[in-house]
Design a protein around this motif. Structure first.
Motif, PDB file in Angstrom:
ATOM      1  N   LEU A  38      -7.395 -11.085  -0.217  1.00 38.88           N
ATOM      2  CA  LEU A  38      -5.951 -11.275  -0.251  1.00 38.88           C
ATOM      3  C   LEU A  38      -5.330 -10.452  -1.374  1.00 38.88           C
ATOM      4  O   LEU A  38      -4.332  -9.747  -1.164  1.00 38.88           O
ATOM      5  N   ALA A  39      -5.916 -10.526  -2.563  1.00 40.24           N
ATOM      6  CA  ALA A  39      -5.386  -9.761  -3.696  1.00 40.24           C
ATOM      7  C   ALA A  39      -5.479  -8.268  -3.425  1.00 40.24           C
ATOM      8  O   ALA A  39      -4.562  -7.503  -3.741  1.00 40.24           O
ATOM      9  N   SER A  40      -6.593  -7.826  -2.814  1.00 40.54           N
ATOM     10  CA  SER A  40      -6.759  -6.400  -2.504  1.00 40.54           C
ATOM     11  C   SER A  40      -5.709  -5.931  -1.514  1.00 40.54           C
ATOM     12  O   SER A  40      -5.119  -4.856  -1.678  1.00 40.54           O
ATOM     13  N   ALA A  41      -5.466  -6.736  -0.471  1.00 40.86           N
ATOM     14  CA  ALA A  41      -4.500  -6.353   0.560  1.00 40.86           C
ATOM     15  C   ALA A  41      -3.082  -6.312  -0.002  1.00 40.86           C
ATOM     16  O   ALA A  41      -2.318  -5.379   0.276  1.00 40.86           O
ATOM     17  N   TRP A 110     -15.517   2.719  -3.302  1.00 37.50           N
ATOM     18  CA  TRP A 110     -14.949   2.277  -4.582  1.00 37.50           C
ATOM     19  C   TRP A 110     -13.732   1.367  -4.403  1.00 37.50           C
ATOM     20  O   TRP A 110     -13.084   0.987  -5.393  1.00 37.50           O
ATOM     21  N   PHE A 111     -13.430   0.980  -3.179  1.00 34.75           N
ATOM     22  CA  PHE A 111     -12.243   0.155  -2.952  1.00 34.75           C
ATOM     23  C   PHE A 111     -12.426  -1.236  -3.540  1.00 34.75           C
ATOM     24  O   PHE A 111     -13.480  -1.855  -3.424  1.00 34.75           O
ATOM     25  N   GLY A 112     -11.384  -1.732  -4.163  1.00 40.47           N
ATOM     26  CA  GLY A 112     -11.380  -3.080  -4.726  1.00 40.47           C
ATOM     27  C   GLY A 112      -9.987  -3.423  -5.207  1.00 40.47           C
ATOM     28  O   GLY A 112      -9.037  -2.653  -5.005  1.00 40.47           O
ATOM     29  N   VAL A 113      -9.845  -4.556  -5.868  1.00 38.47           N
ATOM     30  CA  VAL A 113      -8.523  -4.976  -6.338  1.00 38.47           C
ATOM     31  C   VAL A 113      -7.934  -3.940  -7.288  1.00 38.47           C
ATOM     32  O   VAL A 113      -6.749  -3.599  -7.221  1.00 38.47           O
ATOM     33  N   GLY A 114      -8.787  -3.398  -8.164  1.00 38.94           N
ATOM     34  CA  GLY A 114      -8.299  -2.449  -9.158  1.00 38.94           C
ATOM     35  C   GLY A 114      -7.931  -1.094  -8.601  1.00 38.94           C
ATOM     36  O   GLY A 114      -7.157  -0.352  -9.225  1.00 38.94           O
ATOM     37  N   THR A 115      -8.467  -0.743  -7.443  1.00 38.52           N
ATOM     38  CA  THR A 115      -8.197   0.577  -6.859  1.00 38.52           C
ATOM     39  C   THR A 115      -7.335   0.498  -5.602  1.00 38.52           C
ATOM     40  O   THR A 115      -7.017   1.532  -5.015  1.00 38.52           O
ATOM     41  N   ALA A 116      -6.955  -0.695  -5.180  1.00 42.62           N
ATOM     42  CA  ALA A 116      -6.169  -0.854  -3.952  1.00 42.62           C
ATOM     43  C   ALA A 116      -4.777  -0.244  -4.083  1.00 42.62           C
ATOM     44  O   ALA A 116      -4.273   0.370  -3.144  1.00 42.62           O
ATOM     45  N   PHE A 117      -4.162  -0.418  -5.253  1.00 44.38           N
ATOM     46  CA  PHE A 117      -2.808   0.111  -5.439  1.00 44.38           C
ATOM     47  C   PHE A 117      -2.783   1.641  -5.334  1.00 44.38           C
ATOM     48  O   PHE A 117      -2.006   2.192  -4.540  1.00 44.38           O
ATOM     49  N   PRO A 118      -3.622   2.365  -6.103  1.00 42.59           N
ATOM     50  CA  PRO A 118      -3.594   3.833  -5.953  1.00 42.59           C
ATOM     51  C   PRO A 118      -4.005   4.308  -4.569  1.00 42.59           C
ATOM     52  O   PRO A 118      -3.507   5.332  -4.084  1.00 42.59           O
ATOM     53  N   LEU A 119      -4.901   3.568  -3.895  1.00 38.38           N
ATOM     54  CA  LEU A 119      -5.262   3.965  -2.531  1.00 38.38           C
ATOM     55  C   LEU A 119      -4.064   3.800  -1.601  1.00 38.38           C
ATOM     56  O   LEU A 119      -3.826   4.640  -0.726  1.00 38.38           O
ATOM     57  N   GLY A 120      -3.298   2.726  -1.786  1.00 37.77           N
ATOM     58  CA  GLY A 120      -2.077   2.541  -0.998  1.00 37.77           C
ATOM     59  C   GLY A 120      -1.084   3.660  -1.226  1.00 37.77           C
ATOM     60  O   GLY A 120      -0.444   4.145  -0.289  1.00 37.77           O
ATOM     61  N   VAL A 121      -0.972   4.102  -2.484  1.00 36.82           N
ATOM     62  CA  VAL A 121      -0.078   5.217  -2.813  1.00 36.82           C
ATOM     63  C   VAL A 121      -0.552   6.498  -2.134  1.00 36.82           C
ATOM     64  O   VAL A 121       0.234   7.218  -1.505  1.00 36.82           O
ATOM     65  N   LEU A 122      -1.859   6.782  -2.244  1.00 34.12           N
ATOM     66  CA  LEU A 122      -2.401   8.023  -1.697  1.00 34.12           C
ATOM     67  C   LEU A 122      -2.300   8.064  -0.171  1.00 34.12           C
ATOM     68  O   LEU A 122      -1.871   9.075   0.412  1.00 34.12           O
ATOM     69  N   MET A 123      -2.705   6.969   0.490  1.00 29.47           N
ATOM     70  CA  MET A 123      -2.701   6.959   1.951  1.00 29.47           C
ATOM     71  C   MET A 123      -1.284   7.046   2.500  1.00 29.47           C
ATOM     72  O   MET A 123      -1.020   7.766   3.462  1.00 29.47           O
TER      73      MET A 123
END
Length: 220
Positions: A38-41, A110-123
């Motif tokens: 939930l936090a990751s999403a 490497w996806f996780g709570v700490g990297t979900a935000f930048p992945l959302g930005v990049l995608m």
């Protein structure tokens, strides 16, 4: 701002919200992430939402300067976006003339709570060039001489609407657990395994759509 303009931009935002990139990402989070899904999403969605809002604000704020320097700068930007969309549709149409294996999409290791935000930005940032309703909405705001505060508020609302399907999918997945994940898994398996058979009608339809988008891009 007129009610008609707000309704038009809301319609563009709704059309833009059915975005396969962000929806697939939330689907994969529900299917594969076992630690704090939930936090990751939510963090991923916040990244996507921030990208839409910040980039839109940057274009909106810089539109006058761009138009003064280039001349109808935003119109040319929209034309480029339509040309990219036409090229993508043309490529998809050509590919439908032959069989090809389906390839699954997975989250990076490497996806996780700490990297979900930048992945959302990049995608989201990588996919925005194909989101022509987004640029049309910004152009309409500018053409209507929308004030700064109102324009930024509308763009913030657009970013929220853009993420609504993801949030609905996330809420259903968390509320109904296994039942929703089983359905998502069956849909994912269907589109990520086996062979995509050639389809001449689908290929011709995509090529025709590409021609239509190209015509819009080149329209004076």
């Amino acid at each position: 701002m007129s009610g008609g303009l707000i309704a038009a931009i809301a319609g563009l935002a709704i059309a833009d919200s059915f975005n396969p990139v962000t929806i697939v990402a939330i689907t994969l989070i529900l299917l594969t992430v076992r630690t704090r899904p939930l936090a990751s999403a939510i963090t991923f969605v916040l990244g996507a939402m921030s990208t839409v809002a910040v980039l839109g604000a940057a274009i909106f704020l810089g539109a006058d300067a761009a138009a003064g320097t280039v001349g109808d700068g935003l119109i040319w930007l929209r034309r480029i976006v339509f040309l990219i969309a036409a090229a993508a549709l043309f490529t998809a149409g050509i590919r439908r003339f032959k069989d090809r294996p389906r390839k699954g999409v997975n989250l990076p290791s490497w996806f996780g709570v700490g990297t979900a935000f930048p992945l959302g930005v990049l995608m989201t940032g990588a996919d925005l060039p194909n989101a022509f309703p987004y640029f049309i909405a910004i152009e309409r705001l500018i053409d209507a001489d929308t004030g700064l505060a109102a324009g930024l508020l509308v763009l913030a609302g657009y970013s929220i609407v853009y993420c609504i399907p993801c949030l609905i999918l996330l809420a259903l997945g968390m509320a109904h657990g296994g039942k929703v994940r089983d359905r998502l898994q069956s849909v994912y398996d269907r589109f990520s395994t086996g062979t995509l058979r050639r389809s001449i009608p689908a290929a011709l339809a995509l090529l025709l759509l590409a021609a239509g988008v190209l015509a819009i891009a080149l329209w004076p």
